[in-house]
Design a protein around this motif. Structure first.
Motif, PDB file in Angstrom:
ATOM      1  N   GLN B 113       0.835  -1.202   0.000  1.00 39.01           N
ATOM      2  CA  GLN B 113       0.000   0.000   0.000  1.00 39.01           C
ATOM      3  C   GLN B 113       0.874   1.257   0.000  1.00 39.01           C
ATOM      4  N   GLU B 114       1.835   1.292   0.910  1.00 38.31           N
ATOM      5  CA  GLU B 114       2.706   2.455   1.058  1.00 38.31           C
ATOM      6  C   GLU B 114       3.516   2.729  -0.210  1.00 38.31           C
ATOM      7  N   MET B 115       4.040   1.650  -0.813  1.00 39.90           N
ATOM      8  CA  MET B 115       4.950   1.816  -1.954  1.00 39.90           C
ATOM      9  C   MET B 115       4.231   1.731  -3.297  1.00 39.90           C
ATOM     10  N   ASP B 116       2.894   1.580  -3.257  1.00 36.16           N
ATOM     11  CA  ASP B 116       2.105   1.512  -4.497  1.00 36.16           C
ATOM     12  C   ASP B 116       2.593   0.360  -5.388  1.00 36.16           C
ATOM     13  N   ALA B 117       2.913  -0.751  -4.742  1.00 36.30           N
ATOM     14  CA  ALA B 117       3.472  -1.895  -5.471  1.00 36.30           C
ATOM     15  C   ALA B 117       2.411  -2.970  -5.698  1.00 36.30           C
ATOM     16  N   SER B 118       2.615  -3.812  -6.714  1.00 32.47           N
ATOM     17  CA  SER B 118       1.840  -5.034  -6.874  1.00 32.47           C
ATOM     18  C   SER B 118       2.367  -6.077  -5.890  1.00 32.47           C
ATOM     19  N   LEU B 119       1.588  -7.140  -5.718  1.00 35.32           N
ATOM     20  CA  LEU B 119       1.967  -8.150  -4.720  1.00 35.32           C
ATOM     21  C   LEU B 119       1.649  -9.551  -5.222  1.00 35.32           C
ATOM     22  N   ILE B 120       2.620 -10.437  -5.112  1.00 31.69           N
ATOM     23  CA  ILE B 120       2.351 -11.860  -5.348  1.00 31.69           C
ATOM     24  C   ILE B 120       1.891 -12.473  -4.033  1.00 31.69           C
ATOM     25  N   GLY B 121       0.747 -13.137  -4.064  1.00 28.87           N
ATOM     26  CA  GLY B 121       0.204 -13.803  -2.888  1.00 28.87           C
ATOM     27  C   GLY B 121       0.224 -15.310  -3.099  1.00 28.87           C
ATOM     28  N   LEU B 122       1.041 -15.999  -2.325  1.00 32.40           N
ATOM     29  CA  LEU B 122       1.169 -17.454  -2.443  1.00 32.40           C
ATOM     30  C   LEU B 122       0.052 -18.142  -1.654  1.00 32.40           C
ATOM     31  N   THR B 123      -0.537 -19.155  -2.227  1.00 33.84           N
ATOM     32  CA  THR B 123      -1.574 -19.905  -1.493  1.00 33.84           C
ATOM     33  C   THR B 123      -0.916 -20.910  -0.539  1.00 33.84           C
ATOM     34  N   ILE B 124      -0.279 -20.317   0.459  1.00 31.54           N
ATOM     35  CA  ILE B 124       0.356 -21.070   1.550  1.00 31.54           C
ATOM     36  C   ILE B 124      -0.158 -20.421   2.826  1.00 31.54           C
ATOM     37  N   ASP B 125      -0.530 -21.237   3.813  1.00 30.72           N
ATOM     38  CA  ASP B 125      -0.886 -20.641   5.094  1.00 30.72           C
ATOM     39  C   ASP B 125      -0.153 -21.351   6.219  1.00 30.72           C
ATOM     40  N   GLU B 126      -0.626 -21.167   7.438  1.00 30.40           N
ATOM     41  CA  GLU B 126       0.058 -21.734   8.600  1.00 30.40           C
ATOM     42  C   GLU B 126       0.199 -23.256   8.486  1.00 30.40           C
ATOM     43  N   SER B 127      -0.650 -23.906   7.683  1.00 28.49           N
ATOM     44  CA  SER B 127      -0.578 -25.365   7.525  1.00 28.49           C
ATOM     45  C   SER B 127       0.241 -25.784   6.301  1.00 28.49           C
ATOM     46  N   GLY B 128       0.836 -24.837   5.608  1.00 27.53           N
ATOM     47  CA  GLY B 128       1.642 -25.177   4.430  1.00 27.53           C
ATOM     48  C   GLY B 128       0.875 -24.997   3.140  1.00 27.53           C
ATOM     49  N   VAL B 129       1.308 -25.737   2.082  1.00 26.20           N
ATOM     50  CA  VAL B 129       0.633 -25.684   0.782  1.00 26.20           C
ATOM     51  C   VAL B 129      -0.534 -26.665   0.817  1.00 26.20           C
ATOM     52  N   SER B 131      -3.190 -29.369  -0.294  1.00 24.63           N
ATOM     53  CA  SER B 131      -3.111 -30.385  -1.346  1.00 24.63           C
ATOM     54  C   SER B 131      -4.356 -30.375  -2.223  1.00 24.63           C
ATOM     55  N   THR B 132      -5.354 -29.572  -1.842  1.00 25.83           N
ATOM     56  CA  THR B 132      -6.615 -29.550  -2.595  1.00 25.83           C
ATOM     57  C   THR B 132      -6.790 -28.238  -3.357  1.00 25.83           C
ATOM     58  N   THR B 133      -7.707 -28.293  -4.315  1.00 27.60           N
ATOM     59  CA  THR B 133      -8.107 -27.085  -5.042  1.00 27.60           C
ATOM     60  C   THR B 133      -8.765 -26.100  -4.080  1.00 27.60           C
ATOM     61  N   ASP B 134      -9.731 -26.608  -3.325  1.00 26.37           N
ATOM     62  CA  ASP B 134     -10.500 -25.746  -2.420  1.00 26.37           C
ATOM     63  C   ASP B 134      -9.608 -25.041  -1.408  1.00 26.37           C
ATOM     64  N   GLY B 135      -8.597 -25.760  -0.900  1.00 25.28           N
ATOM     65  CA  GLY B 135      -7.681 -25.152   0.060  1.00 25.28           C
ATOM     66  C   GLY B 135      -6.959 -23.958  -0.552  1.00 25.28           C
ATOM     67  N   ARG B 136      -6.567 -24.106  -1.814  1.00 20.29           N
ATOM     68  CA  ARG B 136      -5.902 -22.995  -2.499  1.00 20.29           C
ATOM     69  C   ARG B 136      -6.866 -21.809  -2.678  1.00 20.29           C
ATOM     70  N   VAL B 137      -8.083 -22.118  -3.058  1.00 13.78           N
ATOM     71  CA  VAL B 137      -9.053 -21.050  -3.322  1.00 13.78           C
ATOM     72  C   VAL B 137      -9.372 -20.301  -2.030  1.00 13.78           C
ATOM     73  N   GLU B 138      -9.458 -21.045  -0.943  1.00 15.79           N
ATOM     74  CA  GLU B 138      -9.772 -20.430   0.335  1.00 15.79           C
ATOM     75  C   GLU B 138      -8.682 -19.427   0.755  1.00 15.79           C
ATOM     76  N   ILE B 139      -7.435 -19.830   0.600  1.00 18.47           N
ATOM     77  CA  ILE B 139      -6.340 -18.909   0.957  1.00 18.47           C
ATOM     78  C   ILE B 139      -6.328 -17.709   0.008  1.00 18.47           C
ATOM     79  N   ALA B 140      -6.584 -17.962  -1.266  1.00 20.04           N
ATOM     80  CA  ALA B 140      -6.628 -16.859  -2.238  1.00 20.04           C
ATOM     81  C   ALA B 140      -7.687 -15.837  -1.827  1.00 20.04           C
ATOM     82  N   MET B 141      -8.846 -16.324  -1.388  1.00 25.23           N
ATOM     83  CA  MET B 141      -9.928 -15.439  -0.939  1.00 25.23           C
ATOM     84  C   MET B 141      -9.482 -14.599   0.254  1.00 25.23           C
ATOM     85  N   ARG B 142      -8.760 -15.268   1.162  1.00 28.20           N
ATOM     86  CA  ARG B 142      -8.281 -14.570   2.353  1.00 28.20           C
ATOM     87  C   ARG B 142      -7.296 -13.450   1.967  1.00 28.20           C
ATOM     88  N   ILE B 143      -6.404 -13.763   1.032  1.00 27.85           N
ATOM     89  CA  ILE B 143      -5.432 -12.750   0.573  1.00 27.85           C
ATOM     90  C   ILE B 143      -6.160 -11.586  -0.101  1.00 27.85           C
TER      91      ILE B 143
END
Lengths: 266, 266
Positions: B113-129, B131-143
């Motif tokens: 926000q401060e630097m007006d930059a784009s951001l890559i958001g990895l679908t990794i959370d506290e439990s790691g990567v 293994s499912t499609t839904d797990g990835r989508v859920e983290i993407a939604m959170r990001i």
């Protein structure tokens, strides 16, 4: 992946000449070399070689049957020609193809039922090739429903969303990819899907690159069969790698060789 | 397609040696050659070259800025290193990357926000990567939701579904393809999507073939950015052809040349 070799087709000069000259060795060589290159089925199409289509189809199938029992895809819009080919081709054959037109379905579905053959169903109807995804899905549904009425289960149906040449219909590949994803949801089990791959790159300069890219993109959307040029090694490598990434073949470092060995006819 | 050149990374021996020796010419040559080969952004990663990460990042960005104004992807898990890189890199920069972990988002979103930059958001959370499609989508939604809270619109977000090496996680590519299709439906406009392509073929024998097949399959599911080896001409040809088939570039017979010319930096 059901890989259907495209080469025994009277559109190709050497096949046309062989039909006219009655030279079985050309056809038999193409049959053997396509199988050795990874074809699991051979398309057989008289094409423009002669007006005596039925006689030529019988001669082609007889020639092929002298060297291999591999399943054949009998390719003609004429039901009498298809019937003649199927009779000689025997079990495991495919009809290539019926459109979704009522007349075509009325001709080819009873034939598929009678001869216990698989059937390619093109998403073409009385109005031609739909330009939309939904139009393709609607025709596929119609073919699927009509097939069920003839006791032809979805796993003997190969729905073809029609790969148009990219140089004249550049908005169409995306529609084809979407349609493939939707065909998978039409029934359980889903119908198979197929494209006539070489059509996508007709008259394009980078034909081989476009063909293999198109094939990989359609496979990413579930395509499980293609009529294609099995002599194109890069195309076959791309296909084998796409199978791997779709988790349909088990990874090993030498997966290209492993796939080829596993597909080799006995 | 946003093509991010992967080569300025301390994981590569010549970059590591250049950082240690303070040899700017190696970095500048890599910057120029990647841009000439079709990169539209350059990734910059100190990697394991040194423990003085911030100093090395500053040196890398300074070296690159002596020869090009091309946008940079500042690649580090350390927010101080990223901040130092962004300051020098200037407008149009990207942060590579935040995971979906609450801690990471709390560090990197205010920075973007401060630097007006784009951001890559990895679908990794506290439990790691996942293994499912839904797990990835859920983290993407959170990001995506967290980004919106920091006034970062979806078109400055690049969601990365994590391309795992196919030799150890062969069931994952299909999940990645599905996730990409679903990311497109998370918001309107949708977030961008990105993969670190070389990871998919780590320690595989047919690396280049797997990479380009993987890229084409992800592009068929809407991928619009990749961190990749732009020196691999076959990979670039596959990418350009996939863009064509996705109807994102206009067909002409010489479309490969036309694409390359259109992407050439001024």
């Amino acid at each position: 992946m059901l890989v259907i070799g495209e080469r025994i087709n009277g559109m190709f000069k050497n096949v046309r000449e062989a039909i006219v000259a009655g030279d079985r060795s050309v056809i038999q060589d193409l049959a053997k070399r396509q199988l050795a290159s990874g074809a699991t089925m051979l398309d057989v199409n008289v094409g423009p070689a002669t007006d005596e289509k039925e006689k030529a189809m019988v001669w082609l199938v007889e020639s092929i049957r002298e060297v291999t029992k591999a399943p054949l895809s009998i390719d003609s819009p004429n039901a009498a020609v298809v019937r003649a080919g199927l009779k000689l081709a025997g079990p495991g054959s495919m009809i290539n193809s019926s459109t979704g037109k009522a007349d075509d379905l009325a001709k080819f579905l009873p034939l598929a039922q009678e001869m216990d053959a698989s059937l390619i169903g093109l998403t073409i109807d009385e109005s031609g090739v739909p330009s939309t995804t939904d139009g393709r899905v609607e025709i596929a549904m119609r073919i699927l429903a009509a097939a069920m009425e003839h006791d032809i289960p979805p796993d003997r149906l190969y729905i073809d969303p029609i790969a148009l040449p990219v140089n004249v219909a550049q908005d169409q590949p995306v529609r084809v990819f979407e349609a493939l994803s939707q065909f998978a949801m039409l029934s359980d089990p889903a119908p198979h899907t197929v494209v006539g791959l070489s059509n996508a790159s007709q008259r394009c300069q980078e034909r081989e690159l476009i063909s293999r890219t198109y094939l990989v993109m359609t496979m990413a959307h579930g395509l499980d069969s293609a009529i294609m040029d099995v002599f194109d090694t890069e195309l076959m490598n791309a296909m084998i790698t796409a199978e791997l990434l779709m988790n349909k073949a088990i990874y090993c470092d030498a997966y290209l060789d492993a796939y080829r060995k596993s597909q080799r006819p006995a």
